[in-house]
Enzyme design. Structure first.
Site, mmCIF file in Angstrom:
data_model
loop_
_atom_site.group_PDB
_atom_site.id
_atom_site.type_symbol
_atom_site.label_atom_id
_atom_site.label_comp_id
_atom_site.label_asym_id
_atom_site.label_seq_id
_atom_site.Cartn_x
_atom_site.Cartn_y
_atom_site.Cartn_z
ATOM 1 N N ARG A 88 -7.697 -47.231 -30.333
ATOM 2 C CA ARG A 88 -8.990 -46.691 -30.577
ATOM 3 C C ARG A 88 -8.838 -44.824 -31.610
ATOM 4 O O ARG A 88 -8.372 -44.155 -30.264
ATOM 5 C CB ARG A 88 -10.279 -46.636 -29.881
ATOM 6 C CG ARG A 88 -10.488 -47.807 -29.064
ATOM 7 C CD ARG A 88 -12.371 -48.276 -29.063
ATOM 8 N NE ARG A 88 -11.893 -49.904 -28.998
ATOM 9 C CZ ARG A 88 -13.127 -50.374 -28.755
ATOM 10 N NH1 ARG A 88 -13.929 -49.330 -28.110
ATOM 11 N NH2 ARG A 88 -12.858 -51.662 -28.058
ATOM 12 N N GLU A 131 -10.494 -42.040 -30.847
ATOM 13 C CA GLU A 131 -11.384 -41.261 -30.022
ATOM 14 C C GLU A 131 -10.561 -39.803 -30.198
ATOM 15 O O GLU A 131 -10.049 -39.495 -29.842
ATOM 16 C CB GLU A 131 -11.272 -41.840 -28.312
ATOM 17 C CG GLU A 131 -10.451 -43.372 -28.351
ATOM 18 C CD GLU A 131 -12.622 -43.846 -28.046
ATOM 19 O OE1 GLU A 131 -13.399 -42.706 -28.037
ATOM 20 O OE2 GLU A 131 -12.380 -44.854 -27.812
ATOM 21 N N ARG A 175 -11.926 -41.328 -19.374
ATOM 22 C CA ARG A 175 -11.454 -43.182 -18.864
ATOM 23 C C ARG A 175 -11.579 -43.603 -20.375
ATOM 24 O O ARG A 175 -11.653 -44.628 -21.105
ATOM 25 C CB ARG A 175 -12.288 -44.049 -18.220
ATOM 26 C CG ARG A 175 -13.903 -43.179 -18.993
ATOM 27 C CD ARG A 175 -15.541 -43.195 -18.427
ATOM 28 N NE ARG A 175 -16.267 -42.570 -19.054
ATOM 29 C CZ ARG A 175 -16.499 -41.724 -19.372
ATOM 30 N NH1 ARG A 175 -16.040 -40.375 -19.387
ATOM 31 N NH2 ARG A 175 -17.545 -41.496 -20.403
ATOM 32 N N HIS A 176 -10.561 -43.063 -22.139
ATOM 33 C CA HIS A 176 -10.572 -43.013 -22.620
ATOM 34 C C HIS A 176 -9.542 -42.318 -23.535
ATOM 35 O O HIS A 176 -8.477 -41.268 -23.247
ATOM 36 C CB HIS A 176 -11.492 -42.260 -24.662
ATOM 37 C CG HIS A 176 -13.342 -42.370 -23.841
ATOM 38 N ND1 HIS A 176 -13.799 -42.768 -23.053
ATOM 39 C CD2 HIS A 176 -13.643 -43.668 -24.606
ATOM 40 C CE1 HIS A 176 -15.246 -42.607 -23.687
ATOM 41 N NE2 HIS A 176 -14.896 -43.477 -23.968
ATOM 42 N N GLU A 186 -17.613 -48.383 -17.845
ATOM 43 C CA GLU A 186 -17.594 -49.152 -17.956
ATOM 44 C C GLU A 186 -16.614 -49.667 -18.118
ATOM 45 O O GLU A 186 -15.410 -49.299 -18.244
ATOM 46 C CB GLU A 186 -18.292 -49.108 -18.645
ATOM 47 C CG GLU A 186 -18.346 -49.906 -20.419
ATOM 48 C CD GLU A 186 -18.516 -49.978 -21.849
ATOM 49 O OE1 GLU A 186 -19.487 -49.127 -22.301
ATOM 50 O OE2 GLU A 186 -18.020 -50.583 -22.223
ATOM 51 N N SER A 230 -17.551 -54.843 -21.654
ATOM 52 C CA SER A 230 -18.942 -55.179 -22.533
ATOM 53 C C SER A 230 -19.000 -56.807 -23.123
ATOM 54 O O SER A 230 -18.013 -56.560 -23.645
ATOM 55 C CB SER A 230 -19.488 -54.432 -23.497
ATOM 56 O OG SER A 230 -19.865 -52.757 -23.301
ATOM 57 N N ARG A 290 -8.853 -49.665 -16.821
ATOM 58 C CA ARG A 290 -10.490 -49.767 -16.917
ATOM 59 C C ARG A 290 -10.075 -49.612 -15.518
ATOM 60 O O ARG A 290 -11.269 -49.212 -14.587
ATOM 61 C CB ARG A 290 -11.404 -49.000 -17.791
ATOM 62 C CG ARG A 290 -11.963 -47.983 -18.373
ATOM 63 C CD ARG A 290 -13.331 -47.840 -19.250
ATOM 64 N NE ARG A 290 -13.196 -47.095 -19.980
ATOM 65 C CZ ARG A 290 -14.530 -46.378 -21.124
ATOM 66 N NH1 ARG A 290 -15.088 -47.221 -20.369
ATOM 67 N NH2 ARG A 290 -13.900 -45.948 -22.242
#
Ligand code: ATP
Ligand code: MG
Length: 437
Positions: A219, A221, A227-228, A360, A363, A411
């Site tokens: 990703r 980001e 947390r990314h 998180e 998902s 995570r």
């Protein structure tokens, strides 16, 4: 099974504590610390299983060898033959009296970077020198925990009828829109690194019914958070003929099984590293998105209905729920196009996030299996149906109703062990500012 050549090593360090007094052993590893008291040298020898005290005395060793040992620097690689002795003063009550020592490779680590050093390093300094940082017993324990956790996750999924799959990481179309994708040079075609196995695992649910994939995801980001990262290992599951409630339950069961097994197996090691794994208990509380908004309103955080939760909102909710909890029934517009809107109220979807505290972890939701609905959701999400034509075809060829979820492994480890940054749970993290080492 013999793990090591006896030429260098007959036991691992942690075995020594179980050997009878007087046993002969040959250990190999790294010099953690050296203390030279003149006629006697104390070494702490470290291997990946732990630390043990080695005592070398001038009277028992060849003089040349003894002198070489006195000058040895931490992280030097050695193989030491000797006898096991009880010694109440030694860490763990046991020491090894050295008879022979081979210096296999000399090391010169800057003293403040030595794994035994007490210097307070910034996370960046640690990551810049990651290999020696990783040798700290605490870090060894973190990544052994991750490995054992994955072992039990696989075990649980395999025993519950799942097929492990591997989907392409070189892809032609964005899974959920292009924002977070890394474009790559792929001959003369446009290509990207996969941000999710979503579309492939959905297709494969029409083949194997129950599939999972554990693999790297990418990703782009832009923002730097705790947390990314740009590359992480995802644990992804997709199940045909399952509702979103059923895959939530699967996630709950899987996490309880794997974390309790892993913390049991590594109990001793985690304790020594002063790490504590969060205890998970069934059932994880479930609140709807609407309920989350009410809780937040009471805490003075306004979230407009239909918006995603901000970092601040997640932090406030995390204060209310210490362990894991689900937030379900998200507004359809906060979720990707493939998430199923509720037929009776299409503004709301069959979806969930699993949180641990403010983080998180996963998902998921029920996916759309009807082609026309999927097309219309694609369009209203601003995506081009043409670029999804290979995927859309599958929906004319017998796509079952299906649900699933995607979980970020680092995570999860971060939240379970209470680490302060996701980078602590990744061997060589990649982010906006870091591509080395
Ligand atoms: P967030 O809202 O925290 O940015 P997301 O909702 O964009 O995450 P999903 O697309 O739902 O993420 O991905 C599934 C899971 O993958 C997340 O719940 C999270 O555990 C993990 N994940 C997503 N993005 C990252 C990232 N950049 N670094 C590490 N893990 C990530
Ligand atoms: Mg998410």
């Amino acid at each position: 099974m013999r793990l090591h050549s006896p030429r260098w090593k007959t036991h691992k360090v942690s075995d020594v504590f179980r050997l009878p007094e007087g046993s002969e052993t040959r250990l190999a590893g790294w010099v953690h610390t050296v203390r030279d008291l003149g006629g006697i040298v104390f070494l702490l020898l470290r291997d990946s299983s732990g630390l043990v005290q080695v005592v070398a005395s001038k009277s028992e060793l060849d003089e040349e060898l003894f002198n070489a040992l006195r000058g040895v620097k931490p992280e030097t690689v050695v193989s030491i033959g000797g006898l096991v002795k009880k010694s109440p003063k030694a860490p763990g009550g046991v020491e090894v009296r050295a008879r022979t020592i081979d210096i296999l490779n000399k090391a010169a680590v800057p003293p403040h970077l030595e794994p035994a050093s007490r210097s307070k390093l910034s996370l960046d300094e640690r990551l810049d020198n990651r290999v020696v940082d990783l040798r700290k017993p605490r870090n060894v324990a973190i990544f052994k925990f991750q490995s054992v956790l994955l072992k039990y996750m696989r075990e649980y999924l395999n025993e519950n009828g799942f097929v492990e799959v591997f989907t392409p990481k070189l892809i032609a179309t964005a899974t959920e829109g292009g924002a977070a994708l890394f474009p790559i040079a792929y001959f003369d075609m446009e290509a990207f690194l996969a941000q999710s196995p979503q579309l492939y695992k959905e297709q494969l649910s029409s083949v194997f019914e129950r599939v999972y994939e554990i693999g790297p995801l990418f990703r782009a980001e832009e923002s730097q958070t705790d947390r990314h990262v740009s590359e992480y290992v995802g644990v992804d599951v997709e199940v045909a003929f399952a509702t979103y409630e059923e895959v939530m339950e699967l996630l709950e069961e899987l996490l309880i099984y794997s974390t309790s097994r892993a913390s049991q197996e590594l109990e001793e090691e985690l304790r020594r590293a002063e790490l504590d794994c969060l205890k998970l208990e069934k059932p994880f509380p479930r609140i709807t998105y609407d309920e989350a908004l009410s809780i937040l309103a009471e805490k003075g955080v306004e979230v407009r209905w239909g918006e995603d939760l901000s970092t601040e909102a997640e932090r406030k909710l995390g204060e209310a729920f210490k362990g894991p909890y689900f937030i379900t029934d998200w507004p359809t517009r906060t979720k990707p196009f493939y998430i199923m809107p509720k037929p009776e109220n299409p503004e709301v979807s069959f979806s969930f996030d699993l949180m641990i505290g403010r983080i998180e972890i996963a998902s998921g939701g029920q996916r759309i299996h009807d082609k026309d609905l999927l097309m219309s959701r694609l369009k209203s999400s601003g995506l081009e149906p043409e670029s999804f034509k290979h995927h859309l075809k599958c929906f004319e060829w017998g796509m079952p109703p299906h649900s699933g979820w995607g979980l970020g492994l680092a995570r999860l480890v971060m939240a379970l062990l209470g680490l302060s940054d996701i980078r602590e749970a990744i061997l060589y993290p990649r982010d906006r500012w870091r591509l080395v080492p």
